[in-house]
Design a protein around this motif. Sequence first.
Motif, PDB file in Angstrom:
ATOM      1  N   LEU A   6      -1.582  10.703  -5.586  1.00  0.00           N
ATOM      2  CA  LEU A   6      -2.415   9.667  -5.016  1.00  0.00           C
ATOM      3  C   LEU A   6      -1.817   8.339  -5.457  1.00  0.00           C
ATOM      4  O   LEU A   6      -1.732   8.061  -6.655  1.00  0.00           O
ATOM      5  CB  LEU A   6      -3.836   9.841  -5.540  1.00  0.00           C
ATOM      6  CG  LEU A   6      -4.932   9.040  -4.865  1.00  0.00           C
ATOM      7  CD1 LEU A   6      -4.946   9.281  -3.371  1.00  0.00           C
ATOM      8  CD2 LEU A   6      -6.282   9.434  -5.462  1.00  0.00           C
ATOM      9  N   MET A   7      -1.366   7.548  -4.476  1.00  0.00           N
ATOM     10  CA  MET A   7      -0.732   6.271  -4.813  1.00  0.00           C
ATOM     11  C   MET A   7      -1.456   5.109  -4.144  1.00  0.00           C
ATOM     12  O   MET A   7      -2.151   5.286  -3.146  1.00  0.00           O
ATOM     13  CB  MET A   7       0.742   6.285  -4.376  1.00  0.00           C
ATOM     14  CG  MET A   7       1.550   7.315  -5.165  1.00  0.00           C
ATOM     15  SD  MET A   7       3.327   7.252  -4.824  1.00  0.00           S
ATOM     16  CE  MET A   7       3.761   5.657  -5.460  1.00  0.00           C
ATOM     17  N   GLY A   8      -1.237   3.920  -4.696  1.00  0.00           N
ATOM     18  CA  GLY A   8      -1.864   2.728  -4.131  1.00  0.00           C
ATOM     19  C   GLY A   8      -2.013   1.712  -5.243  1.00  0.00           C
ATOM     20  O   GLY A   8      -1.964   2.065  -6.423  1.00  0.00           O
ATOM     21  N   PRO A   9      -2.179   0.458  -4.876  1.00  0.00           N
ATOM     22  CA  PRO A   9      -2.251  -0.599  -5.893  1.00  0.00           C
ATOM     23  C   PRO A   9      -3.491  -0.493  -6.767  1.00  0.00           C
ATOM     24  O   PRO A   9      -4.454   0.169  -6.388  1.00  0.00           O
ATOM     25  CB  PRO A   9      -2.297  -1.880  -5.052  1.00  0.00           C
ATOM     26  CG  PRO A   9      -2.762  -1.450  -3.712  1.00  0.00           C
ATOM     27  CD  PRO A   9      -2.306  -0.053  -3.519  1.00  0.00           C
ATOM     28  N   PRO A  10      -3.469  -1.163  -7.934  1.00  0.00           N
ATOM     29  CA  PRO A  10      -4.666  -1.200  -8.770  1.00  0.00           C
ATOM     30  C   PRO A  10      -5.841  -1.731  -7.948  1.00  0.00           C
ATOM     31  O   PRO A  10      -5.705  -2.736  -7.255  1.00  0.00           O
ATOM     32  CB  PRO A  10      -4.303  -2.205  -9.871  1.00  0.00           C
ATOM     33  CG  PRO A  10      -2.825  -2.258  -9.903  1.00  0.00           C
ATOM     34  CD  PRO A  10      -2.357  -1.952  -8.506  1.00  0.00           C
ATOM     35  N   LEU A  84      -2.268  14.228  -8.969  1.00  0.00           N
ATOM     36  CA  LEU A  84      -1.771  13.216  -9.902  1.00  0.00           C
ATOM     37  C   LEU A  84      -2.189  11.843  -9.417  1.00  0.00           C
ATOM     38  O   LEU A  84      -1.907  11.472  -8.275  1.00  0.00           O
ATOM     39  CB  LEU A  84      -0.247  13.272  -9.953  1.00  0.00           C
ATOM     40  CG  LEU A  84       0.425  13.874 -11.161  1.00  0.00           C
ATOM     41  CD1 LEU A  84       1.943  13.833 -10.968  1.00  0.00           C
ATOM     42  CD2 LEU A  84       0.046  13.187 -12.457  1.00  0.00           C
ATOM     43  N   ASP A  85      -2.842  11.112 -10.302  1.00  0.00           N
ATOM     44  CA  ASP A  85      -3.377   9.798  -9.939  1.00  0.00           C
ATOM     45  C   ASP A  85      -2.786   8.768 -10.899  1.00  0.00           C
ATOM     46  O   ASP A  85      -2.997   8.833 -12.101  1.00  0.00           O
ATOM     47  CB  ASP A  85      -4.912   9.927 -10.009  1.00  0.00           C
ATOM     48  CG  ASP A  85      -5.652   8.658 -10.335  1.00  0.00           C
ATOM     49  OD1 ASP A  85      -5.115   7.559 -10.139  1.00  0.00           O
ATOM     50  OD2 ASP A  85      -6.802   8.778 -10.794  1.00  0.00           O
ATOM     51  N   LEU A 112      -0.340  10.853  -0.988  1.00  0.00           N
ATOM     52  CA  LEU A 112      -1.370  10.118  -0.259  1.00  0.00           C
ATOM     53  C   LEU A 112      -1.365   8.667  -0.708  1.00  0.00           C
ATOM     54  O   LEU A 112      -1.498   8.376  -1.893  1.00  0.00           O
ATOM     55  CB  LEU A 112      -2.695  10.773  -0.630  1.00  0.00           C
ATOM     56  CG  LEU A 112      -3.882  10.555   0.265  1.00  0.00           C
ATOM     57  CD1 LEU A 112      -3.669  11.240   1.604  1.00  0.00           C
ATOM     58  CD2 LEU A 112      -5.115  11.137  -0.415  1.00  0.00           C
ATOM     59  N   GLU A 113      -1.183   7.774   0.253  1.00  0.00           N
ATOM     60  CA  GLU A 113      -1.226   6.344  -0.084  1.00  0.00           C
ATOM     61  C   GLU A 113      -2.551   5.749   0.386  1.00  0.00           C
ATOM     62  O   GLU A 113      -2.925   5.867   1.548  1.00  0.00           O
ATOM     63  CB  GLU A 113      -0.089   5.585   0.631  1.00  0.00           C
ATOM     64  CG  GLU A 113      -0.171   4.082   0.380  1.00  0.00           C
ATOM     65  CD  GLU A 113       0.697   3.241   1.322  1.00  0.00           C
ATOM     66  OE1 GLU A 113       1.437   3.810   2.141  1.00  0.00           O
ATOM     67  OE2 GLU A 113       0.609   2.008   1.225  1.00  0.00           O
ATOM     68  N   ARG A 168      -0.454   8.048   4.913  1.00  0.00           N
ATOM     69  CA  ARG A 168      -1.053   6.743   4.643  1.00  0.00           C
ATOM     70  C   ARG A 168      -2.493   6.723   5.143  1.00  0.00           C
ATOM     71  O   ARG A 168      -2.751   7.087   6.290  1.00  0.00           O
ATOM     72  CB  ARG A 168      -0.225   5.679   5.363  1.00  0.00           C
ATOM     73  CG  ARG A 168      -0.507   4.292   4.919  1.00  0.00           C
ATOM     74  CD  ARG A 168       0.655   3.374   5.322  1.00  0.00           C
ATOM     75  NE  ARG A 168       0.619   2.153   4.536  1.00  0.00           N
ATOM     76  CZ  ARG A 168       0.203   0.980   5.004  1.00  0.00           C
ATOM     77  NH1 ARG A 168      -0.227   0.869   6.248  1.00  0.00           N
ATOM     78  NH2 ARG A 168       0.202  -0.082   4.211  1.00  0.00           N
ATOM     79  N   VAL A 169      -3.398   6.328   4.266  1.00  0.00           N
ATOM     80  CA  VAL A 169      -4.812   6.288   4.649  1.00  0.00           C
ATOM     81  C   VAL A 169      -5.357   4.892   4.377  1.00  0.00           C
ATOM     82  O   VAL A 169      -5.086   4.296   3.330  1.00  0.00           O
ATOM     83  CB  VAL A 169      -5.622   7.347   3.856  1.00  0.00           C
ATOM     84  CG1 VAL A 169      -7.113   7.209   4.123  1.00  0.00           C
ATOM     85  CG2 VAL A 169      -5.155   8.745   4.209  1.00  0.00           C
ATOM     86  N   ASP A 170      -6.142   4.372   5.329  1.00  0.00           N
ATOM     87  CA  ASP A 170      -6.781   3.071   5.176  1.00  0.00           C
ATOM     88  C   ASP A 170      -7.866   3.184   4.093  1.00  0.00           C
ATOM     89  O   ASP A 170      -8.790   3.971   4.220  1.00  0.00           O
ATOM     90  CB  ASP A 170      -7.381   2.698   6.549  1.00  0.00           C
ATOM     91  CG  ASP A 170      -8.154   1.399   6.511  1.00  0.00           C
ATOM     92  OD1 ASP A 170      -8.129   0.713   5.477  1.00  0.00           O
ATOM     93  OD2 ASP A 170      -8.783   1.082   7.544  1.00  0.00           O
ATOM     94  N   GLY A 171      -7.713   2.383   3.036  1.00  0.00           N
ATOM     95  CA  GLY A 171      -8.646   2.449   1.917  1.00  0.00           C
ATOM     96  C   GLY A 171      -9.734   1.387   1.955  1.00  0.00           C
ATOM     97  O   GLY A 171     -10.465   1.215   0.983  1.00  0.00           O
TER      98      GLY A 171
END
Length: 198
Positions: A6-10, A84-85, A112-113, A168-171
Amino acid sequence: MTRLLLMGPPGAGKGTQAVRLSSMLSVPQVSTGDIFRTNVSEGTELGRTAQSYMDAGEYVPDEVTNEMVRDRLNADDARGGFLLDGYPRTLDQVRTLDEILAGQATALDAVLELAVDSEELIARLLKRARESGRTDDTEDVIRRRQEVYTEQTAPLLETYDKRGLLVRVDGMGEVDEVAERIAHALHERGIDSTAESV
Ligand code: ADP
């Protein structure tokens, strides 16, 4: 047997979604940020090493983080899959993860972004700062963490995209809405909740 990153900015909501996803997929959630925070609060040697970096919004050195993740992923409960996060965040960590998985004769299923725009991120983190009292949630440190992410971690998304693993998923939006989108996107890749076929 699902192995996911699981990826993405803080502030993207990784932690919140990771808790749900790990129960949905019946795999342990491995969050490097959580492991570091537990070590800090227990006053271990690892915690003492990590704290100064965390409080400054910098990454803990790769050799420290890599060794910790290697141990965690080789534990029995993570052998059958994991979520993994917060790892990998550097190219060196990507290489280490590749090595760990090769050593287990296995591979990732997807990365997953969670995509969220930067103004929304800062607003969320400032709100969390007021509510949680995390020592790395001051405005300066929040901005530094975004910079470090952009410099060191965002480029890794392309690495995984080239491998055909990136989803890629819209968060943006409500927690439930984002959870729905994630479940849907994973389903499209043949990754479904629990009772997966073997
Ligand atoms: P956030 O996603 O809000 O940045 P985390 O809880 O994932 O927060 O991480 C908190 C801090 O822990 C990071 O700012 C960093 O100092 C440290 N950390 C977490 N994961 C890693 C990693 N993979 N490599 C280096 N440092 C890490």
